[in-house]
Design an enzyme around this catalytic site. Structure first.
Site, short mmCIF file in Angstrom:
data_model
loop_
_atom_site.label_atom_id
_atom_site.label_comp_id
_atom_site.label_asym_id
_atom_site.label_seq_id
_atom_site.Cartn_x
_atom_site.Cartn_y
_atom_site.Cartn_z
N ASP A 149 0.88 -1.16 0.00
CA ASP A 149 0.00 0.00 0.00
C ASP A 149 0.93 1.22 0.00
O ASP A 149 2.13 1.09 0.26
CB ASP A 149 -0.89 -0.02 1.25
CG ASP A 149 -1.76 1.22 1.38
OD1 ASP A 149 -2.34 1.64 0.37
OD2 ASP A 149 -1.81 1.77 2.49
N ASP A 159 -0.10 5.08 1.02
CA ASP A 159 -0.32 6.08 2.07
C ASP A 159 -0.26 5.43 3.45
O ASP A 159 -1.01 4.51 3.75
CB ASP A 159 -1.67 6.76 1.86
CG ASP A 159 -1.70 7.54 0.55
OD1 ASP A 159 -1.01 8.56 0.46
OD2 ASP A 159 -2.41 7.10 -0.38
#
Length: 219
Positions: free
Chosen positions: A9, A11
């Site tokens: 991922d 953020d």
């Protein structure tokens, strides 16, 4: 490791952008006379696509502004912040080096739009670190649906059982588990009960590296 690929991922895992996302949302909504908090952002929008974020705020506060206008406003403010002050999460370059040394392919599967990916990768000089980059912007469904993770596996040409995912939000964790991938949850709040569905929980990336190195020495 007994995995062929790792999917990150972005953020909150690669870049410390969650505070920047929150600031962009708070400032954008303030322009329409709505006051929200960081906690509101964490509870209602963390890990979601920008269209879902904007729609959430428009529906929650019955805003008259078009949700696409709010999307653009938030993204503009966010990218400005990333380009000016964005910082890598501690341990990012070390863990990318570790996986590369293990011969694993490295991919990105993020809820963020391509314009945000561009800002992050330019700021942190990451373009040569990832062989596959996937955005939920291109999917019919964003996280917590598994679409972006399944696309990443397909582009990597790797079975889902051969993928390790590193996530920081419950929304993203749910998406990765729905994709039937081994998932490590990395967050300062890793001990929260809702994260128990993860295959392992860590407070930071350095702890992940330590655990993986221990596994390698034991095998």
């Amino acid at each position: 490791m007994n995995k062929k690929a790792v999917i990150f991922d972005m953020d909150g895992v690669i870049i410390d952008s969650e505070p920047l996302w929150q600031e962009a949302q708070i400032e954008s909504l303030a322009g329409f006379g709505v006051a929200i908090t960081r906690q509101d952002c964490e509870q209602l929008t963390m890990g979601k696509r920008i269209d879902e974020i904007a729609r959430t705020w428009c529906e929650t506060y019955a805003l008259s502004v078009d949700s696409q206008v709010l999307e653009t406003l938030i993204l503009t403010k966010l990218c400005q912040r990333i380009s000016a002050t964005g910082e890598a999460m501690a341990g990012v370059y070390d863990i990318l080096r570790f996986f590369a040394e293990q011969g694993m392919r490295i991919a990105l599967a993020t809820s963020s739009n391509h314009v945000v990916i561009q800002a992050v990768f330019d700021r942190l000089a990451l373009w040569d670190k990832f062989s596959v980059i996937c955005s939920a912007e291109d999917e019919k469904h964003g996280k917590p649906q598994p679409d972006v993770y399944l696309t990443a596996a397909r582009k990597l040409d790797v079975a889902v059982s051969d993928c390790l995912v590193i996530e920081d939000s419950f929304t993203g964790l749910t998406a990765a588990k729905r994709a039937q991938m081994t998932t490590y949850l990395v967050s300062p709040h890793a001990d929260q009960a809702r994260f128990a569905i993860a295959d392992a929980q860590f407070f930071n990336l350095t702890a992940v590296i330590d655990a993986l190195r221990t596994q390698c020495r034991a095998s």
